[in-house]
Design an enzyme around this catalytic site. Structure first.
Site, PDB file in Angstrom:
ATOM      1  N   CYS A   1      30.051  37.529  10.331  1.00  0.00           N
ATOM      2  CA  CYS A   1      30.362  39.264  10.238  1.00  0.00           C
ATOM      3  C   CYS A   1      30.485  39.586  11.506  1.00  0.00           C
ATOM      4  CB  CYS A   1      29.275  39.703   9.220  1.00  0.00           C
ATOM      5  SG  CYS A   1      29.448  41.463   9.454  1.00  0.00           S
TER       6      CYS A   1
ATOM      7  N   LYS B   1      10.817   3.249   2.917  1.00  0.00           N
ATOM      8  CA  LYS B   1      10.695   4.665   2.694  1.00  0.00           C
ATOM      9  C   LYS B   1      11.490   5.042   1.214  1.00  0.00           C
ATOM     10  CE  LYS B   1       9.909   7.064   5.807  1.00  0.00           C
ATOM     11  NZ  LYS B   1      10.148   7.328   7.117  1.00  0.00           N
TER      12      LYS B   1
ATOM     13  N   CYS C   1      25.665  45.610  10.958  1.00  0.00           N
ATOM     14  CA  CYS C   1      25.414  44.949   9.573  1.00  0.00           C
ATOM     15  C   CYS C   1      23.857  44.869   9.503  1.00  0.00           C
ATOM     16  CB  CYS C   1      26.100  43.398   9.726  1.00  0.00           C
ATOM     17  SG  CYS C   1      25.821  42.789   8.267  1.00  0.00           S
TER      18      CYS C   1
ATOM     19  N   CYS D   1      28.006  44.385   4.713  1.00  0.00           N
ATOM     20  CA  CYS D   1      28.547  45.775   5.351  1.00  0.00           C
ATOM     21  C   CYS D   1      30.268  45.848   4.906  1.00  0.00           C
ATOM     22  CB  CYS D   1      28.292  45.782   6.644  1.00  0.00           C
ATOM     23  SG  CYS D   1      29.232  44.604   7.580  1.00  0.00           S
TER      24      CYS D   1
ATOM     25  N   GLU E   1       0.925  -1.120  -0.198  1.00  0.00           N
ATOM     26  CA  GLU E   1      -0.096  -0.307  -0.042  1.00  0.00           C
ATOM     27  C   GLU E   1       0.860   1.313   0.021  1.00  0.00           C
ATOM     28  OE1 GLU E   1      -2.208  -0.204   3.795  1.00  0.00           O
ATOM     29  OE2 GLU E   1      -2.959  -1.899   3.168  1.00  0.00           O
TER      30      GLU E   1
ATOM     31  N   CYS F   1      32.134  40.952   4.600  1.00  0.00           N
ATOM     32  CA  CYS F   1      30.748  40.607   4.560  1.00  0.00           C
ATOM     33  C   CYS F   1      30.213  41.256   3.227  1.00  0.00           C
ATOM     34  CB  CYS F   1      30.139  41.346   5.876  1.00  0.00           C
ATOM     35  SG  CYS F   1      28.287  41.246   6.046  1.00  0.00           S
TER      36      CYS F   1
ATOM     37  N   TYR G   1      -6.689   2.819   6.631  1.00  0.00           N
ATOM     38  CA  TYR G   1      -5.956   1.815   6.009  1.00  0.00           C
ATOM     39  C   TYR G   1      -5.827   0.061   7.052  1.00  0.00           C
ATOM     40  CZ  TYR G   1      -2.510   4.469   8.261  1.00  0.00           C
ATOM     41  OH  TYR G   1      -1.730   5.349   9.151  1.00  0.00           O
TER      42      TYR G   1
ATOM     43  N   LYS H   1       2.390   4.694   1.743  1.00  0.00           N
ATOM     44  CA  LYS H   1       2.416   5.113   2.960  1.00  0.00           C
ATOM     45  C   LYS H   1       2.107   6.613   2.786  1.00  0.00           C
ATOM     46  CE  LYS H   1       5.982   5.322   6.619  1.00  0.00           C
ATOM     47  NZ  LYS H   1       5.233   6.161   7.285  1.00  0.00           N
TER      48      LYS H   1
ATOM     49  N   ASP I   1       2.064  10.287   3.954  1.00  0.00           N
ATOM     50  CA  ASP I   1       2.690  11.138   5.036  1.00  0.00           C
ATOM     51  C   ASP I   1       1.786  12.279   5.552  1.00  0.00           C
ATOM     52  OD1 ASP I   1       4.806  11.933   6.124  1.00  0.00           O
ATOM     53  OD2 ASP I   1       5.842  12.928   4.701  1.00  0.00           O
TER      54      ASP I   1
HETATM   55  S1  IVH Z   1      -0.452   0.423   8.805  1.00  0.00           S
HETATM   56  C1  IVH Z   1       0.352  -1.500  13.199  1.00  0.00           C
HETATM   57  N1  IVH Z   1      -0.572   1.453   6.646  1.00  0.00           N
HETATM   58  O1  IVH Z   1       3.061   5.244   8.846  1.00  0.00           O
HETATM   59  C2  IVH Z   1       0.921  -0.406  12.339  1.00  0.00           C
HETATM   60  N2  IVH Z   1       0.435   2.797   8.129  1.00  0.00           N
HETATM   61  O2  IVH Z   1       5.599   4.560  10.070  1.00  0.00           O
HETATM   62  C3  IVH Z   1      -0.495  -0.002  11.507  1.00  0.00           C
HETATM   63  N3  IVH Z   1       1.082   4.968   7.443  1.00  0.00           N
HETATM   64  O3  IVH Z   1       2.033   5.178  12.392  1.00  0.00           O
HETATM   65  C4  IVH Z   1       0.085   0.902  10.416  1.00  0.00           C
HETATM   66  N4  IVH Z   1       0.467   5.008   5.576  1.00  0.00           N
HETATM   67  O4  IVH Z   1       0.796   6.795  10.606  1.00  0.00           O
HETATM   68  C5  IVH Z   1      -0.251   1.595   7.779  1.00  0.00           C
HETATM   69  N5  IVH Z   1      -0.903   2.375   4.407  1.00  0.00           N
HETATM   70  C6  IVH Z   1      -0.377   2.687   5.480  1.00  0.00           C
HETATM   71  C7  IVH Z   1      -0.037   3.848   5.975  1.00  0.00           C
HETATM   72  C8  IVH Z   1       0.601   3.891   7.418  1.00  0.00           C
HETATM   73  C9  IVH Z   1       0.952   5.718   6.381  1.00  0.00           C
HETATM   74  C10 IVH Z   1       1.796   5.608   8.718  1.00  0.00           C
HETATM   75  C11 IVH Z   1       1.065   5.406   9.812  1.00  0.00           C
HETATM   76  C12 IVH Z   1       2.051   4.605  10.816  1.00  0.00           C
HETATM   77  C13 IVH Z   1       3.188   5.113  10.217  1.00  0.00           C
HETATM   78  C14 IVH Z   1       4.235   4.032  10.377  1.00  0.00           C
END
Ligand code: IVH
Length: 677
Positions: free
Chosen positions: A428, A317, A434, A413, A120, A410, A230, A122, A124
């Site tokens: 400086c 990541k 300045c 000045c 899936e 600088c 999720y 991730k 942010d």
């Molecule tokens: S599953 C038991 N799925 O990433 C852990 N987390 O670095 C359940 N996050 O704390 C998390 N997208 O805030 C899961 N598709 C995704 C996610 C996701 C972002 C975040 C979440 C988690 C953090 C971990």
């Protein structure tokens, strides 16, 4: 013998490193989760966390329950933040991070054969747990410390895609996900903030987090949060796999991402990652990786959890996004403290959703080490910060072999630059003449945590500077409404607001005035500690190096900066004017506690459990009597204030260095506070 000593030294330095790392990462967590002001990139944090784990494995006696290896970072903002704190029904954990194929392969090897892995995106943002009772949304908890979270229900209610009532749900249903601020909303918010001269958010994650903790749901609604869910939990929920549960949730109307793939091999996982590493740039929200989860819920259960993370899921990541572009020119920026930063002026490139034209080159050594010249093709990257940075150059792209020359004077000045030994930065030294340093000092002085004068930001300071109405912080107190109203973009209202703010700042307490005047390296916390020991400007002005270094957190360098600051006649003049204007240059009478001197210049370590006072009280007593409380025993320790159950490690160290242990009664006698007094 030498080998033994070396081993011993090595052990000691590793133990010290462990403690230092633990504190640094705790601080990083606080900045990330509570202040929304990350100082480390995720990668830097993970690297340091890994090192801490290694060290803790070697020295298990130093593992504390509050170590960042033992618990997730906390976004709880304290009891007074306006949200109710509620215990999570299931702890809210984080995920272990990986950065390459090998680390993913390692994880897969630990799973049962033939396992299905769900990949899936991730997202942010920040995690949220939605609780439904009898179909109704009743709570929305932030992660908090993993055990308890803030209930931000009213703010979550402003997200249109989050359903508030679904009659078909089981009696108790919990679904977790991520709250996000889409790129577009983020850009709009930052543009507004720039216009109001409010500090900008570094990235959408910080903006979402700041927004979710607002106490005004109308403002939250205006900003336009969104959400992806999720992870389904709760009782009596049908579905034997994670994907079945997600599909069911989607069917009920929950916002569940479409970008999910069930994989059967590492190759398939890597395909998904490779695809989204590029395709994510087209998404309306920020993503920072891919999450891999074991699909079968039975297998998830078998795999279980470590203290901090599930074994059945892992995060990958994405590498920081970077772009190649041409470095047209290196210019130099003078900061508030006089530091000269080389800045790369670039051919514009698109990076993480914004156009980048300027990036920092940090300092002279950095430019030399990377052998960067004007005309080179360079890599530009955005970390968690607002300012992008140059991270390298394309090999063979150099157009010049001329040695790089840093300016000697600088650029603002013309004063010859100085380089403090042991520091990478050139400065400086013309602190009071300045222009950018002067303007920077004024901006710092009026800022929220200092004198908190509303309505003045960078642009206003610049305008008043151009008009010669403001050349230093004391000039603020000579300003009148008629000086301001009529200036560009300034009506009578805003002029009055500024003058009212300046007037109100006369009530700001001494400790913040001390922070506001901008003595180098004297930050908010240090200023507080100094102001607690020296209760007035007059006292502080006459303080010796010895008295200053006796204050916690004040080392030789800060003490020298303070002494130098007060020795400067321009600063003396400024302070006289500020005092005449009516600023608080001393602590109010009722707060004054008598400062005593029995422990002047002494450095005291506290260890163990005490009967008469708490450790905090002892800490205060040490400071009130002129001493300094330090954390670890060294040659400089004067004595250890030792209670019951003193740690064996500390005892051994004290014995080894011949440092005296003082019991609490003896200590109270030393400071003339024994029970008879
Ligand atoms: S599953 C038991 N799925 O990433 C852990 N987390 O670095 C359940 N996050 O704390 C998390 N997208 O805030 C899961 N598709 C995704 C996610 C996701 C972002 C975040 C979440 C988690 C953090 C971990």
């Amino acid at each position: 013998m030498t080998i033994m000593t070396d081993l011993f030294d090595n052990e000691n330095s590793e133990r010290a490193e462990l403690v230092r790392l633990r504190h640094a990462l705790q601080d990083a967590n606080y900045r990330y989760y509570v202040l929304n002001d990350p100082q480390l990139t995720d990668r830097e944090f993970d690297m340091q966390l890994k090192r801490l784990q290694e060290l803790e494995a070697r020295y298990p006696d130093l593992v504390t329950p509050d170590s960042p290896t033992q618990k997730v970072g906390s976004d709880l903002s304290g009891r007074t933040n306006g949200f109710e704190q509620v215990a999570h029904r299931y702890p809210m954990l984080s995920l272990a991070n990986t950065y390459n194929r090998e680390e993913i392969e390692d994880w897969v090897r630990r799973l049962p054969d033939g396992v299905e892995i769900v990949a899936e995106l991730k997202y942010d943002g920040l995690s949220i747990s939605l609780h439904y009772e009898n179909g109704r949304l009743v709570r929305a908890l932030t992660r908090g410390d993993g055990v308890r979270g803030d209930d931000v229900l009213r703010n979550i209610m402003t997200i249109r895609s989050v359903p508030t009532y679904i009659p078909a749900l089981p009696a108790y249903y919990e679904i977790r996900g991520e709250v996000l601020l889409p790129w577009q909303a983020f850009e709009r918010l930052n543009t507004e903030r720039a216009a109001n001269e409010d500090p900008l958010f570094a990235n959408p994650r910080n903006a979402a987090s700041g927004t979710l903790k607002l106490l005004d749901p109308a403002e939250v609604a205006r900003r336009g949060l969104t959400c992806f869910l999720y992870h389904v939990l709760g009782d009596n929920i049908s579905g034997l796999t994670h994907t079945e549960r997600l599909e069911q949730a989607r069917h009920w109307g929950f916002p569940v991402s479409e970008h999910i793939r069930v994989c059967h091999s590492v190759d398939e996982v890597m395909d998904f990652i490779a695809h989204w590493n590029t395709a994510r740039k087209e998404l309306p929200v920020a993503t920072d990786g891919v999450v891999l989860k074991v699909n079968s819920l039975a297998q998830q259960q078998q795999l279980g959890f470590t203290a901090k993370t599930p074994r059945w899921a892992i995060a990958y990541k994405f590498p920081a996004e970077k772009q190649l572009t041409v470095l047209r020119q290196i210019t130099y920026q003078v900061g508030r403290t006089g530091v000269i930063t080389p800045v790369a002026n670039l051919d514009p490139v698109q990076l993480s959703g914004t156009m980048v034209q300027r990036a920092t080159l940090h300092n002279e050594d950095f430019v030399r080490q990377l052998d960067i010249h004007e005309g080179d093709r360079v890599w530009v990257e955005k970390g968690g910060e607002i300012i992008p940075k140059i991270t390298g150059k394309e090999s063979g792209s150099s157009v010049s072999s001329e040695p790089y020359r840093f300016p000697t004077v600088c650029p603002e000045c013309g004063t010859p630059l100085v380089r403090v030994e042991g520091e990478a930065a050139w400065r400086c030294p013309n602190e009071n003449g300045c222009p950018p340093q002067q303007k920077g000092k004024i901006e710092h002085f009026v800022s929220r945590k200092a004198m908190n004068i509303d309505g003045i930001g960078e642009e206003t300071v610049d305008m008043l500077w151009q008009k010669h109405l403001l050349t230093n912080i004391a000039d603020l107190y000579d300003l009148k409404v008629q000086d301001l109203s009529g200036l560009e973009g300034m009506g009578l209202r805003s002029a009055e607001r500024i003058i009212d703010g300046i007037e109100a700042s006369k009530q700001v307490p001494w400790e913040r005035v001390l922070f506001a005047i901008g003595i180098r390296m004297v930050g908010e916390t240090t200023a507080k500690k100094i102001a607690r020991r020296f209760r007035s400007l007059q006292e502080l002005q006459w303080a010796s190096m010895e008295q200053l270094t006796a204050v916690e957190d004040v080392g030789e360098q800060i003490a020298a900066n303070i002494v130098r600051y007060f020795a400067d006649s321009d600063n003396q003049q400024l302070l006289i004017r500020l005092q005449q204007a009516g600023l608080q240059m001393e602590a109010p009478e009722e707060q004054k506690t008598v400062q005593r001197h029995e422990l002047d210049g002494m450095s005291v370590v506290i260890s163990g459990v005490f009967a008469r006072h708490s450790r905090d009280e002892y800490k205060q007593l040490i400071e009130q009597h002129g001493g300094k409380n330090t954390g670890s025993i060294s040659k400089k320790t004067s004595f250890v204030l030792a209670g019951d159950n003193m740690g064996p490690e500390k005892r051994r160290k004290a014995e080894q260095l011949g440092i005296r242990l003082v019991g609490e009664d003896e200590f109270l006698e030393m400071i003339n506070l024994s029970q008879n007094n």
